[in-house]
Enzyme design. Structure first.
Site, PDB file in Angstrom:
ATOM      1  N   LYS A   1      -5.193   6.792  -7.387  1.00 43.58           N
ATOM      2  CA  LYS A   1      -6.652   6.859  -7.468  1.00 43.58           C
ATOM      3  C   LYS A   1      -7.228   7.750  -6.359  1.00 43.58           C
ATOM      4  O   LYS A   1      -8.045   8.634  -6.613  1.00 43.58           O
ATOM      5  CB  LYS A   1      -7.257   5.457  -7.393  1.00 43.58           C
ATOM      6  CG  LYS A   1      -8.782   5.463  -7.497  1.00 43.58           C
ATOM      7  CD  LYS A   1      -9.364   4.073  -7.319  1.00 43.58           C
ATOM      8  CE  LYS A   1      -9.099   3.183  -8.494  1.00 43.58           C
ATOM      9  NZ  LYS A   1      -9.839   1.902  -8.411  1.00 43.58           N
TER      10      LYS A   1
ATOM     11  N   GLU B   1       3.361   5.872  -0.547  1.00 46.83           N
ATOM     12  CA  GLU B   1       4.597   5.844  -1.325  1.00 46.83           C
ATOM     13  C   GLU B   1       4.562   6.888  -2.446  1.00 46.83           C
ATOM     14  O   GLU B   1       5.530   7.624  -2.660  1.00 46.83           O
ATOM     15  CB  GLU B   1       4.821   4.461  -1.928  1.00 46.83           C
ATOM     16  CG  GLU B   1       4.973   3.338  -0.914  1.00 46.83           C
ATOM     17  CD  GLU B   1       3.662   2.642  -0.603  1.00 46.83           C
ATOM     18  OE1 GLU B   1       3.714   1.479  -0.171  1.00 46.83           O
ATOM     19  OE2 GLU B   1       2.596   3.261  -0.793  1.00 46.83           O
TER      20      GLU B   1
ATOM     21  N   GLY C   1      -6.401  -1.012 -10.240  1.00 43.19           N
ATOM     22  CA  GLY C   1      -5.094  -0.474 -10.580  1.00 43.19           C
ATOM     23  C   GLY C   1      -4.333  -1.308 -11.575  1.00 43.19           C
ATOM     24  O   GLY C   1      -3.710  -0.788 -12.507  1.00 43.19           O
ATOM     25  N   ARG C   2      -4.377  -2.626 -11.423  1.00 42.45           N
ATOM     26  CA  ARG C   2      -3.601  -3.489 -12.317  1.00 42.45           C
ATOM     27  C   ARG C   2      -4.273  -3.668 -13.672  1.00 42.45           C
ATOM     28  O   ARG C   2      -3.724  -4.331 -14.557  1.00 42.45           O
ATOM     29  CB  ARG C   2      -3.362  -4.848 -11.641  1.00 42.45           C
ATOM     30  CG  ARG C   2      -4.613  -5.545 -11.154  1.00 42.45           C
ATOM     31  CD  ARG C   2      -4.271  -6.651 -10.159  1.00 42.45           C
ATOM     32  NE  ARG C   2      -5.437  -7.295  -9.588  1.00 42.45           N
ATOM     33  CZ  ARG C   2      -6.102  -6.840  -8.533  1.00 42.45           C
ATOM     34  NH1 ARG C   2      -5.732  -5.710  -7.956  1.00 42.45           N
ATOM     35  NH2 ARG C   2      -7.136  -7.498  -8.051  1.00 42.45           N
TER      36      ARG C   2
ATOM     37  N   GLU D   1      -1.764 -10.620  -7.604  1.00 40.03           N
ATOM     38  CA  GLU D   1      -2.637  -9.740  -6.830  1.00 40.03           C
ATOM     39  C   GLU D   1      -4.097 -10.048  -7.106  1.00 40.03           C
ATOM     40  O   GLU D   1      -4.948  -9.914  -6.224  1.00 40.03           O
ATOM     41  CB  GLU D   1      -2.327  -8.277  -7.151  1.00 40.03           C
ATOM     42  CG  GLU D   1      -2.981  -7.293  -6.182  1.00 40.03           C
ATOM     43  CD  GLU D   1      -2.424  -5.885  -6.321  1.00 40.03           C
ATOM     44  OE1 GLU D   1      -1.320  -5.633  -5.798  1.00 40.03           O
ATOM     45  OE2 GLU D   1      -3.089  -5.046  -6.962  1.00 40.03           O
TER      46      GLU D   1
ATOM     47  N   HIS E   1      20.945 -18.109 -18.835  1.00 38.07           N
ATOM     48  CA  HIS E   1      22.215 -18.141 -18.107  1.00 38.07           C
ATOM     49  C   HIS E   1      22.024 -17.808 -16.632  1.00 38.07           C
ATOM     50  O   HIS E   1      22.990 -17.475 -15.946  1.00 38.07           O
ATOM     51  CB  HIS E   1      23.202 -17.173 -18.761  1.00 38.07           C
ATOM     52  CG  HIS E   1      23.540 -17.546 -20.171  1.00 38.07           C
ATOM     53  ND1 HIS E   1      24.582 -18.382 -20.486  1.00 38.07           N
ATOM     54  CD2 HIS E   1      22.928 -17.248 -21.341  1.00 38.07           C
ATOM     55  CE1 HIS E   1      24.626 -18.553 -21.806  1.00 38.07           C
ATOM     56  NE2 HIS E   1      23.626 -17.874 -22.338  1.00 38.07           N
TER      57      HIS E   1
ATOM     58  N   LYS F   1      -0.140  -2.001   4.298  1.00 35.73           N
ATOM     59  CA  LYS F   1      -0.172  -0.541   4.355  1.00 35.73           C
ATOM     60  C   LYS F   1      -0.522  -0.069   5.762  1.00 35.73           C
ATOM     61  O   LYS F   1       0.085   0.871   6.298  1.00 35.73           O
ATOM     62  CB  LYS F   1      -1.185   0.012   3.356  1.00 35.73           C
ATOM     63  CG  LYS F   1      -0.803  -0.149   1.899  1.00 35.73           C
ATOM     64  CD  LYS F   1      -1.892   0.440   1.022  1.00 35.73           C
ATOM     65  CE  LYS F   1      -1.569   0.283  -0.454  1.00 35.73           C
ATOM     66  NZ  LYS F   1      -2.648   0.850  -1.323  1.00 35.73           N
TER      67      LYS F   1
END
Length: 555
Positions: free
Chosen positions: A215, A221, A276-277, A362, A393, A513
């Site tokens: 954004k 990162e 963002g999410r 979040e 399993h 951050k």
């Protein structure tokens, strides 16, 4: 449109309906799911709703009809209907950032009826960007967009993190059957160089397109990976100008993208009223649109829009997102469940638990309400899970016999995505069997009746009474996936509203951050001998610096 803190208050537990819910919980505490089903032979159909290709069965939750009535009344008492309208109407319900929350506008059909934010018509902005995305996606899919050496694009690498990665990566995997077979889609998010190295392995720089999704175009990162990808491209083609032909950006920061080397016409906009999410519906979904085409992407938006309409208009007692949210409130705050498992019985949805992990934790992992006061009750549970039958399993032993009760969402798809005989019958049989076994368990007497030795009986008995919800989809296509994701988005809103928190900020992410920025500066400052950190942090930094220096010396 504005909404005051006294309307969006922190403590919802002081009202009459919450006290009634607590009293009701005490009155049915200890009632086993076996008893609830025995008392109502029609429970399995009475507590199930089907709507537009989605079937929700909550009969294996530890609730009664009275429970659901009280939960619905609690939602009304807490002003949930007003909250829903505030969100759709463009109110600044993200109070800590003073922002509207309008991911729903990204899939609205009528641009003229959409909200206005800061004097700008949201619908017009969305339509403009969606059109640009469609033209670009079509040019890539049809081979009209060519790289610097005039070869067609054969691989798309999406570089992002968080919602800029989890959403498109999950959706591209889920809809792989609908994806163009001519293009390879890969996703990079982790700043660990192993992630980018693996994504680039086997690719040709001349036929690779990168989508950098950030954004602000400042996410460390993402930019670290993008810069390394840019160097890989330049080294492979031998021309620095090739960046303009092989990189596009999804960002609000056109100038930063331009400085990176991306042409301004290849920067796709999204807005601060899109978290963002919640952004897979926006230009963040560009990789998905290239994969499934603009028509498929519009079907994806249409499915979400269908759920938006249902959420906004359906009575709460028949409203899928509201019911899912209220059941979560019951499990978290009345039954004390600290975790929640999402178990998709479809390999195509293998990334869904990770996507929902971010969406829920979040959004609602908060301990302070919108009025700045500590919350009165627990908020988001720990969300986790894996695709069935693999999870059976791995961790289902704990689900069945562990000391921690974990409410579960089981998600199945009636129509398989393959032609292999027998597989789907076995898959769905396992899904249904697990919900049955979790609910009813197996008593000691039932174990003895099977002839099991007495000393083995305690080990082979199962308590049952483990709550679950089953969601069945008719098929997995862009439309149905859109409905499923919007269902969970609105569930998160319901719970955030009822907990009195801001579901749309993420200050906890920002803290890490900032700390990482200080530490990386310290790691790279070779002339310092006194580290301005606590003794543990300083020792870890020192250890890493020594290891790095030794490795550089060996090279």
């Amino acid at each position: 449109m504005s909404i005051d803190n006294h309307e969006f208050r922190t403590d919802r537990t002081s009202g009459q309906r919450w006290h009634a819910l607590r009293a009701h919980h005490q009155s049915i505490d200890g009632t086993h799911l076996r008893d609830l089903f025995a008392a109502d032979p029609d429970r399995g159909t009475a507590m199930a709703i089907e709507s537009d290709g989605l079937y929700l069965d909550y009969s294996k939750q530890r609730v009664t009809a009275e429970t659901m009535t009280l939960l619905v009344e609690f939602a009304h008492e807490s002003g949930l209907r007003d909250g829903i309208e505030a969100m759709f109407g463009g109110a600044r319900i993200n109070t800590t950032e003073d922002r509207a929350v309008l991911h729903t506008a990204l899939r609205a059909l009528d641009a003229d009826a959409s909200p206005t934010v800061d004097g700008h018509a949201v619908g017009e902005q969305v339509d403009r960007v969606l059109h640009r995305m469609s033209v670009f996606a079509q040019s890539v899919r049809r081979g009209r967009l060519r790289g610097a050496t005039s070869r067609r694009i054969e691989a798309v690498v999406n570089i992002g993190i968080g919602g800029s990665d989890l959403g498109p990566a999950m959706a591209c995997r889920a809809l792989a059957e609908a994806s163009t077979p001519d293009i390879d889609f890969r996703f990079v998010s982790n700043v660990d160089g192993a992630d980018l190295s693996a994504a680039l392995r086997g690719l040709d720089p001349e036929t690779t397109l990168f989508i950098v999704s950030s954004k602000t175009f400042t996410t460390v990162e993402t930019l670290t990976n993008a810069e390394s990808a840019r160097q890989w491209l330049i080294d492979g083609i031998g021309d620095r100008g090739a960046v303009r032909e092989h990189f596009v950006a999804v960002s609000t920061n056109v100038e930063a993208a331009r400085r990176f080397g991306i042409a301004e016409e290849n920067v796709f906009e999204f807005w601060d009223w899109v978290g963002g999410r919640y952004s897979v519906w926006s230009a963040i979904g560009l990789s998905l649109m290239i994969a499934i085409g603009s028509g498929g992407f519009r079907d994806f938006l249409a499915g979400a829009r269908s759920m938006d309409t249902e959420f906004r208009t359906a009575p709460f007692e028949k409203n899928l997102p509201v019911l899912l949210g209220l059941l979560g409130i019951w499990n978290r705050n009345l039954l004390g469940a600290a975790t929640h498992a999402v178990l998709p019985y479809d390999e195509r949805l293998a990334l869904l638990p990770a996507y929902l992990q971010q969406l829920e934790m979040e959004s609602n992992g908060k301990s302070v309400g919108v009025d700045g006061e500590p919350v009165a009750i627990d908020t988001a549970p720990i969300v986790w899970g894996a695709a069935g039958t693999n999870g059976q399993h791995a961790f289902f032993q704990l689900l069945h016999q562990g000391t921690t009760v974990v409410p579960c969402d089981f998600i199945g798809v009636l129509e398989p995505g393959h032609l292999l005989a027998g597989h789907h019958d076995l898959l769905i049989a396992n899904l249904i069997a697990q919900t049955q076994a979790l609910a009813f368990g197996r008593t000691a007497d039932e174990v003895r009746a099977e002839g099991v030795a007495e000393h083995q009986v305690p080990h082979r008995a199962f308590p049952g009474d483990r709550p679950s919800t089953t969601i069945m989809m008719d098929r997995l296509d862009p439309y149905s996936l859109g409905r499923l994701l919007a269902l969970y988005e609105h569930k998160v809103f319901v719970q955030g509203w009822l907990w009195g928190i801001d579901s749309f900020d993420q200050w906890g992410v920002e803290l890490g951050k900032v700390a990482a920025g200080r530490i990386v500066d310290e790691i790279r400052a070779e002339d310092r001998t006194v580290l301005p950190f606590d003794s543990s942090t300083a020792a870890q930094i020192g250890r890493y610096r020594r290891a790095r220096a030794a490795a550089e010396h060996d090279r």
